[in-house]
Motif scaffolding. Structure first.
Motif, PDB file in Angstrom:
ATOM      1  N   ALA A  63       0.831  -1.208   0.000  1.00 56.30           N
ATOM      2  CA  ALA A  63       0.000   0.000   0.000  1.00 56.30           C
ATOM      3  C   ALA A  63       0.863   1.254   0.000  1.00 56.30           C
ATOM      4  O   ALA A  63       0.552   2.237  -0.690  1.00 56.30           O
ATOM      5  CB  ALA A  63      -0.924  -0.011   1.216  1.00 56.30           C
ATOM      6  N   GLN A  64       1.939   1.254   0.759  1.00 55.94           N
ATOM      7  CA  GLN A  64       2.815   2.427   0.810  1.00 55.94           C
ATOM      8  C   GLN A  64       3.472   2.682  -0.538  1.00 55.94           C
ATOM      9  O   GLN A  64       3.672   3.838  -0.925  1.00 55.94           O
ATOM     10  CB  GLN A  64       3.865   2.234   1.907  1.00 55.94           C
TER      11      GLN A  64
ATOM     12  N   GLU B 128      -4.631   4.170   0.513  1.00 53.62           N
ATOM     13  CA  GLU B 128      -3.778   3.307   1.330  1.00 53.62           C
ATOM     14  C   GLU B 128      -4.612   2.252   2.061  1.00 53.62           C
ATOM     15  O   GLU B 128      -4.226   1.078   2.130  1.00 53.62           O
ATOM     16  CB  GLU B 128      -2.994   4.143   2.338  1.00 53.62           C
TER      17      GLU B 128
ATOM     18  N   GLN C 289      -7.475   1.071   1.094  1.00 49.94           N
ATOM     19  CA  GLN C 289      -7.946   0.120   0.087  1.00 49.94           C
ATOM     20  C   GLN C 289      -6.859  -0.903  -0.247  1.00 49.94           C
ATOM     21  O   GLN C 289      -7.123  -2.110  -0.310  1.00 49.94           O
ATOM     22  CB  GLN C 289      -8.359   0.863  -1.178  1.00 49.94           C
ATOM     23  N   GLU C 290      -5.638  -0.415  -0.445  1.00 49.68           N
ATOM     24  CA  GLU C 290      -4.551  -1.323  -0.817  1.00 49.68           C
ATOM     25  C   GLU C 290      -4.143  -2.225   0.344  1.00 49.68           C
ATOM     26  O   GLU C 290      -3.783  -3.380   0.133  1.00 49.68           O
ATOM     27  CB  GLU C 290      -3.334  -0.506  -1.284  1.00 49.68           C
ATOM     28  N   ALA C 291      -4.202  -1.710   1.567  1.00 53.49           N
ATOM     29  CA  ALA C 291      -3.735  -2.482   2.719  1.00 53.49           C
ATOM     30  C   ALA C 291      -4.770  -3.488   3.206  1.00 53.49           C
ATOM     31  O   ALA C 291      -4.404  -4.555   3.714  1.00 53.49           O
ATOM     32  CB  ALA C 291      -3.350  -1.542   3.864  1.00 53.49           C
TER      33      ALA C 291
ATOM     34  N   ARG D  80      -7.556  -5.102  -0.990  1.00 49.79           N
ATOM     35  CA  ARG D  80      -6.950  -5.917  -2.050  1.00 49.79           C
ATOM     36  C   ARG D  80      -6.453  -7.273  -1.538  1.00 49.79           C
ATOM     37  O   ARG D  80      -6.687  -8.291  -2.194  1.00 49.79           O
ATOM     38  CB  ARG D  80      -5.832  -5.142  -2.742  1.00 49.79           C
TER      39      ARG D  80
ATOM     40  N   GLY E 144     -11.680   4.063  -1.729  1.00 53.18           N
ATOM     41  CA  GLY E 144     -10.453   4.069  -2.520  1.00 53.18           C
ATOM     42  C   GLY E 144     -10.723   4.271  -3.989  1.00 53.18           C
ATOM     43  O   GLY E 144     -10.008   5.025  -4.673  1.00 53.18           O
TER      44      GLY E 144
END
Length: 507
Positions: free
Chosen positions: A60-61, A101, A103-105, A108, A283
């Motif tokens: 995510a970062q 972030e 959403q990705e962390a 997903r 997100g």
């Protein structure tokens, strides 16, 4: 896919429970093997959770770092379709990044796990009871249809919520910045109503998002409970020999209990997905907003040497507002005044010339027809940016390698001698608001910064405003001196400065 490591841990845990129950039911006591399986399963599940979190955060970062590298230069120095309020820019740079972030962390990894983990659970359950595996797979079909319908509604609700939050942020920050003016004109009630309306809009749209979230959660919990209940009924009736049809398989107590213990694991990945689904919607909405804000304009031709400025048919259009068209030429050593009533768009035209706004029509080019490089433009704004630090550090923002003598010289040229003599010289400490400085003194700092940059085109926005006649005359004389070697364009109401210019361009 690190969440898939959670499934073997769950299988070991369920096997330990099933072995313990079957052994105790047979009067054999609690076997150490069951204890070992339970402990091993718990340890694997804990390790999988820690590993999945660490991997997801790093991924995510990286995604957010890419967005920041793309959007920050665009917000700070790119060309925008319309001016953004400070709160809107902050929402894009901070709130939207946090949404992406999250959403990705969270979402997903959960989505990746939910695609494979249920099938893996069903395969493991099938080793003990293929009928139980078939039961939980059958409940997946109507569940998927219900989640699709809920997800479509959630996406639109999240987009509306994020837009309302960005609008409220922009309104609130803008009104806080102009609070003294609001109080001066007695507009507190009207502004309070504006903020109240925007706040209620955010609340209403948040409730709409929560309503959809509760709906999707109810769909998930219903089918999860249904699958476990059906497996429990089947296993119980099969063990008791009470099935209303011939038994399709022979189950032992251990097999039945293992299938029942693993059944809740089938919907666990989708529970995680549902818990993170709100992050997914926010997100997606944030990504859409950032993509719109960072839309790339066609690449301009290579920048040319500034041999003057030629503005042709420059027009800016926003809803219910049109500025221009205007056209004029500015020689390499020249002074032109841009005039017009307050609110006529002088500052916006300067921003378009500097490359910070995308015009609706017209061109801004050098006298030779080449593209104007923003790096050749120095801008002395009405409200220049001030950062916490010393006076010298604020002036040197234009050219960090400038010597202290150069900074002192340019500060003296713009008339900051009295301020420096009375309040500590170049080491005068400033805050971000320029507390203790008048509006004219803050403008002088912006002008000093622009002069220190040594850029060939100087844009000045109301450089003599808030100054007494003597000080204003000094600034006019300075600009005439600068115009002997640079192209200077000023937006002004000052008739003395207009008279000093070679050309007046009226809006």
């Amino acid at each position: 896919m690190t969440w898939l490591l959670d499934i073997p841990g769950a299988a070991l845990f369920a096997a330990g429970i099933a072995l313990a129950v079957s052994s105790l039911a047979a009067g054999e006591g609690l076997p150490w093997g069951a204890v070992a399986l339970i402990l091993a399963g718990g340890a694997i599940r804990a390790g999988a959770a820690i590993l999945a979190h660490a991997v997801a955060i790093r991924a995510a970062q990286r995604v957010v770092a890419g967005w920041r590298a793309r959007i920050f230069p665009h917000l700070l120095a790119g060309r925008l379709a319309r001016p953004l309020l400070a709160g809107e820019s902050a929402a894009l740079a901070i709130d939207h990044m946090l949404a992406i972030e999250a959403q990705e962390a969270r979402f997903r990894p959960a989505r990746a796990a939910s695609a494979a983990a249920p099938l893996l659970v069903a395969a493991i359950v099938a080793c003990a009871s293929w009928v139980s595996a078939a039961i939980i797979l059958v409940t997946l079909v109507p569940f998927a249809l219900g989640m699709i319908l809920a997800g479509t509604a959630a996406r639109h609700a999240a987009e509306r919520q994020l837009a309302a939050i960005a609008g409220l942020s922009g309104l609130f920050v803008d009104r806080i910045r102009t609070l003294p003016i609001i109080r001066h004109f007695g507009a507190e009630d009207r502004i309070a109503r504006q903020v109240g309306i925007a706040t209620r809009e955010v609340a209403d749209r948040t409730v709409a998002v929560l309503r959809v979230a509760f709906l999707s959660g109810a769909v998930l919990e219903f089918f999860s409970a249904l699958s476990v209940a059906l497996v429990a009924v089947y296993c119980g009736f099969a063990l008791l020999g009470l099935l209303p049809f011939p038994a399709p398989e022979k189950l032992s107590l251990g097999q039945a209990f293992f299938a029942l213990a693993m059944a809740p694991e089938f919907y666990l990945p989708m529970r995680r997905l549902a818990a993170a689904y709100h992050e997914k919607q926010l997100g997606d909405a944030a990504t859409s907003a950032l993509t719109t804000a960072a839309v790339e304009t066609p690449a301009p031709p290579p920048p040319a040497h500034v041999d003057g400025l030629r503005v042709t048919g420059l027009t800016i259009e926003w809803p219910n507002l049109r500025i221009g068209p205007i056209g004029f030429e500015l020689a390499p050593a020249d002074l032109v005044a841009l005039t017009g009533p307050t609110g006529s768009g002088k500052s916006s035209l300067l921003a378009a010339i500097a490359g910070q706004l995308s015009p609706a029509a017209g061109t801004v080019a050098t006298a030779g027809g080449g593209a104007l490089d923003p790096a050749d433009v120095a801008w002395a704004a009405q409200a220049p940016l001030l950062l916490p630090g010393t006076l010298a550090e604020n002036i040197a923002l234009a050219r960090p390698d400038a010597t202290r003598d150069e900074i002192a010289q340019v500060a003296g040229r713009v008339g900051l001698d009295a301020v420096m003599a009375a309040r500590g010289g170049l080491d005068l400490v400033l805050d971000h608001r320029g507390s203790g400085l008048s509006g004219g003194e803050r403008r002088r700092i912006g002008l000093a910064r622009a002069l220190l940059s040594r850029r060939p085109l100087l844009l000045c926005d109301e450089p003599t405003a808030d100054l007494d006649p003597e000080s204003a005359a000094g600034i006019v004389a300075l600009l005439r001196e600068v115009a002997a070697g640079r192209a200077v364009l000023v937006a002004t109401h000052d008739p003395v400065l207009v008279a000093a210019a070679r050309l007046e361009v009226a809006l």
